[in-house]
Design a protein around this motif. Structure first.
Motif, short mmCIF file in Angstrom:
data_model
loop_
_atom_site.label_atom_id
_atom_site.label_comp_id
_atom_site.label_asym_id
_atom_site.label_seq_id
_atom_site.Cartn_x
_atom_site.Cartn_y
_atom_site.Cartn_z
N UNK A 6 0.82 -1.20 0.00
CA UNK A 6 0.00 0.00 0.00
C UNK A 6 0.85 1.25 0.00
N UNK A 7 0.16 2.41 -0.29
CA UNK A 7 0.83 3.70 -0.31
C UNK A 7 0.86 4.27 1.09
N UNK A 8 1.93 4.95 1.41
CA UNK A 8 2.09 5.61 2.70
C UNK A 8 2.03 7.11 2.51
N UNK A 9 2.12 7.80 3.62
CA UNK A 9 1.98 9.25 3.58
C UNK A 9 3.06 9.90 2.71
N UNK A 10 4.29 9.37 2.81
CA UNK A 10 5.37 9.96 2.01
C UNK A 10 5.16 9.75 0.52
N UNK A 11 4.38 8.66 0.18
CA UNK A 11 4.06 8.45 -1.24
C UNK A 11 3.12 9.54 -1.74
N UNK A 13 2.87 12.48 -0.44
CA UNK A 13 3.65 13.73 -0.50
C UNK A 13 4.47 13.78 -1.78
N UNK A 14 5.03 12.63 -2.14
CA UNK A 14 5.82 12.56 -3.37
C UNK A 14 4.96 12.82 -4.59
N UNK A 18 5.30 15.77 -7.31
CA UNK A 18 5.42 15.54 -8.75
C UNK A 18 4.31 16.25 -9.52
N UNK A 19 3.02 16.32 -8.92
CA UNK A 19 1.87 16.81 -9.67
C UNK A 19 1.39 18.18 -9.21
#
Length: 540
Positions: A6-11, A13-14, A18-19
């Motif tokens: 799964x995705x985490x908070x830093x994902x 944020x990343x 990026x977007x």
């Protein structure tokens, strides 16, 4: 931190890093559109008035109100009456509303827009019903408002609508009271006429059945008993008089009517006897018959007795001779001939009724005092007997009348009860209608004096100082929120469509093996992807 697929908070944020450009651009575009719309949409101003529904000042127990419907129902009815096509057209033309739309010629659409601009909102209050003790929320007021493009228009039209609502409510209340008064008055007049008709029928009924009315049954019974006693008394009197009459006839037959030969009556009676004897023996021309006849005639003159038949015969011969002489001169239709014929016919009738000449002796009055006394007593008895028989006939007639009255009383009573019942019902209805009419008159005075349930303007329409819509601050805030949401949504869609592999968790999810090492982002290299990793077998 434990690694997982799964995705985490830093994902996240990343991803935002990026977007962030797509997010900010999309949010800026949406916000710009909301700003443009907030200033492009024309402002709408609303002017509102609060109208209180006040109860009548006099208690309902003392003076009932003509208004019986619920407040909400009455307000809705007034709204329909106020917002008629005629009123809407008049207000539109009076204040020059919707000029562009009116130029198109579609007045129906303009009226629909006019009605949409009118709002009626009910205002209730939580109270306890004193009769049931239940919590209720009656309507105690309502808010009337109108929305327009300019504050002046909203204000003036709102005042016009308030005036229409107040006037219409007063008119409806007054019309109801007047309608009730008029209706009850007409009903009272009809019942009054009906009562007059029934009174006339009762009068005719009593006049037609005089003496046979039920309330006279006791009196008729008493009169019948009295009449029956009178009948018995009269019958006894008649029986007694009949006996007296027979007795007097017997006594009178034994007394001579004339005193003797010294009296004219006695001599005339003897002369008549001799004359009749001579007539029986000899012919009319025999000297003894002629002598006896002359003696009778002389005694008649002496006694003052006239031979009526002879006088009539002499007159008859005279008229007969005149008629024969007139016929030689005139025709049968001459007035003299007709007159003489009538006179002759009248004399013939008298001759038929007159006694014979030889029977006139009976007309001589008796002169024997004893005979006269008995005859007087007999005449008195005959007169009393005649009077008593007449009294008996009257008593019998009265008895029959009273019996008929008593016999017919039940039928008369039935007819009278039907008339009386109809009359009493009409009078009772008339009294009820009159009471209702009096209450309706009081209710009418109550409504005309504006003392009943009424609408009171407690908050008149004000000139709005700011538009009611659109709310530009809320519009801009929604633009910001919607813009950020749109940007994030747009970035999420792009991220979902991107097939690039980023991060060790993505590598492990794709290959099923963890990476040997993670190479950090080296900006100087320029050709190394951010977050690149090495595969355990040496593949990047």
């Amino acid at each position: 931190m434990t690694e997982s697929s799964g995705l985490h908070l830093n994902d996240y944020v990343a991803i935002l890093r990026r977007r962030k450009k797509q997010v900010l651009n999309t949010a800026a575009v949406v916000f710009a559109l909301s700003v443009i719309l907030s200033f492009v949409i024309p402002p709408v101003y609303r002017s509102s008035a609060t109208i209180l529904i006040e109860q009548q000042e006099i208690p309902q127990e003392l003076v009932p109100s003509a208004v019986t419907s619920y407040a909400v129902e009455r307000i809705q009815r007034i709204s329909k009456r106020v917002m008629t096509r005629e009123n809407m057209t008049r207000i539109i033309e009076k204040y020059d509303l919707f000029p562009k739309e009116r130029q198109s010629g579609d007045l129906g659409e303009v009226i629909i827009r006019m009605r949409k601009g009118i709002q009626v909102e009910m205002i209730g209050a939580d109270v306890i019903d004193p009769k049931t003790g239940a919590a209720v929320r009656p309507t105690i007021a309502f808010e009337l408002s109108f929305s327009a493009n300019t504050p002046e228009t909203a204000h003036t039209v709102a005042k016009e609508l308030v005036s229409l609502f107040l006037n219409e409510n007063h008119r409806i209340s007054t019309e109801k009271a007047e309608g009730a008064t008029t209706f009850l008055g007409d009903e009272a007049n009809k019942l009054s006429e009906r009562i007059s008709e029934l009174e006339a029928k009762l009068a005719v009924y009593k006049e037609r059945n005089t003496g046979r009315l039920p309330e006279l049954i006791g009196l008729n019974m008493q009169q019948l008993e009295h009449t029956q006693k009178e009948l018995e008394d009269v019958q006894r009197q008649i029986y007694s008089l009949d006996e007296r009459k027979l007795l007097l006839h017997g006594q009178l037959s034994q007394v001579e009517p004339y005193a003797g030969q010294s009296s004219p009556g006695g001599r005339l009676r003897m002369a008549q006897t001799e004359y009749l004897s001579a007539m029986a023996k000899y012919s009319p021309d025999h000297p003894d018959v002629v002598r006896a006849r002359r003696e009778v005639e002389a005694l008649k003159k002496e006694a003052g007795i006239q031979d009526v038949r002879s006088t009539i015969e002499a007159e008859y011969k005279k008229v007969r001779a005149e008629l024969d002489a007139a016929r030689e001169k005139y025709a049968d239709d001459h007035p003299d001939i007709i007159r003489l014929k009538n006179s002759l016919a009248m004399l013939e009738t008298k001759l038929k009724a007159a006694p014979a000449s030889d029977q006139v002796g009976f007309a001589l009055k008796p002169d024997n005092p004893a005979y006269i006394a008995l005859q007087t007593q007999l005449d008195t008895v005959n007169l009393n007997l005649k009077t008593t028989k007449e009294q008996l006939a009257r008593a019998r007639a009265k008895s029959s009348e009273y019996e008929g009255r008593i016999t017919q009383t039940p039928r008369v009573e039935q007819e009278g009860l039907a008339l009386k019942r109809e009359y009493d019902n009409a009078v009772q209805k008339f009294r009820e209608i009159r009471e209702k009419q009096l209450r309706a008159d009081v209710s009418k005075s109550l409504e005309e004096g504006n003392l009943g349930e009424r609408f009171s303007l407690i908050d008149p329409p004000q000139l709005p100082d700011s538009p009611h819509s659109p709310n530009r601050r809320a519009f801009l805030l929604l633009g910001i929120m919607f813009g950020l949401g749109s940007g994030i949504g747009y970035a999420t869609i792009i991220e979902a469509m991107d097939r690039a592999i980023r991060g060790s968790r993505t590598v492990r999810a794709v290959t099923g093996m963890p990476p040997l090492a993670v190479i950090p982002n080296i900006a100087a290299a320029g050709n190394v992807l951010p977050g690149s990793v090495m595969h355990p077998e040496g593949a990047s």
